[in-house]
Design a protein around this motif. Sequence first.
Motif, mmCIF file in Angstrom:
data_model
loop_
_atom_site.group_PDB
_atom_site.id
_atom_site.type_symbol
_atom_site.label_atom_id
_atom_site.label_comp_id
_atom_site.label_asym_id
_atom_site.label_seq_id
_atom_site.Cartn_x
_atom_site.Cartn_y
_atom_site.Cartn_z
ATOM 1 N N PRO A 195 0.794 -1.235 0.000
ATOM 2 C CA PRO A 195 0.000 0.000 0.000
ATOM 3 C C PRO A 195 0.827 1.287 0.000
ATOM 4 O O PRO A 195 0.467 2.252 -0.677
ATOM 5 N N THR A 196 1.936 1.304 0.722
ATOM 6 C CA THR A 196 2.719 2.542 0.808
ATOM 7 C C THR A 196 3.415 2.890 -0.506
ATOM 8 O O THR A 196 3.866 4.026 -0.673
ATOM 9 N N ILE B 221 -1.073 8.645 2.948
ATOM 10 C CA ILE B 221 -1.811 7.596 3.659
ATOM 11 C C ILE B 221 -1.839 7.987 5.127
ATOM 12 O O ILE B 221 -0.813 8.323 5.708
ATOM 13 N N THR B 222 -3.032 7.954 5.745
ATOM 14 C CA THR B 222 -3.171 8.451 7.114
ATOM 15 C C THR B 222 -3.323 7.348 8.156
ATOM 16 O O THR B 222 -3.200 7.619 9.340
ATOM 17 N N ASN B 223 -3.625 6.136 7.710
ATOM 18 C CA ASN B 223 -3.579 5.036 8.694
ATOM 19 C C ASN B 223 -2.262 4.307 8.494
ATOM 20 O O ASN B 223 -1.422 4.738 7.707
ATOM 21 N N ASN B 224 -2.066 3.249 9.182
ATOM 22 C CA ASN B 224 -0.799 2.531 9.096
ATOM 23 C C ASN B 224 -1.083 1.130 8.550
ATOM 24 O O ASN B 224 -1.126 0.168 9.313
ATOM 25 N N PRO B 225 -1.280 1.013 7.222
ATOM 26 C CA PRO B 225 -1.666 -0.296 6.687
ATOM 27 C C PRO B 225 -0.533 -1.302 6.805
ATOM 28 O O PRO B 225 0.638 -0.941 6.800
ATOM 29 N N PRO B 226 -0.889 -2.587 6.892
ATOM 30 C CA PRO B 226 0.144 -3.620 6.884
ATOM 31 C C PRO B 226 0.943 -3.551 5.595
ATOM 32 O O PRO B 226 0.541 -2.901 4.633
ATOM 33 N N GLU B 227 2.043 -4.271 5.553
ATOM 34 C CA GLU B 227 2.948 -4.212 4.405
ATOM 35 C C GLU B 227 2.337 -4.765 3.127
ATOM 36 O O GLU B 227 2.779 -4.422 2.035
ATOM 37 N N LYS B 228 1.354 -5.640 3.211
ATOM 38 C CA LYS B 228 0.772 -6.262 2.030
ATOM 39 C C LYS B 228 -0.730 -6.013 1.971
ATOM 40 O O LYS B 228 -1.420 -6.031 2.983
#
Length: 170
Positions: A34-35, A49-56
Amino acid sequence: MKINIKKQSGIYTLTSEQILSISLEKAWEFFTVPTNLDKITPKEMDFKITNNPPEKTYLGQIITYKIGILPFLKSNWITEITHFESPLKNETRKGFFVDEQRFGPYAMWHHEHHFEETTNGDVKMTDIVNFKLPFGILGDLLAGFYVKNKVKFIFESRFKILEKLFNQSK
């Protein structure tokens, strides 16, 4: 560069195709982080991106953003991954994922990301974005031309960024 945008029944559809000179595994690995969206979104969009999504990326994932929609005007945007099929787990070597807006600047946003291995081992990447502006005909009259061109600009910029990242040796 193949980018096409059309409008039917109040819904805009943008289609973008690009050949990437990388393996299907490398493409899938890059686009399901996502990043990495930060890396391929034009700086002018002031995208974060304002939340902290997982790496995948995974089915059901929620990602929250802030995006500049006009100079000095930012909008919150929340999308959900509603479909997810890895091309690495099927014989066709085709896969896709879909992000849909849950809350944000559009009345509707449905973005399909398709990946397909070509006969020479490159990757054909196709984006299909269906979007509708808020406020019906009034929204279309006031902002349709601007928003259509802004979305097209995003994908033209993304095309150039991806060319630099993956197709420099061409």
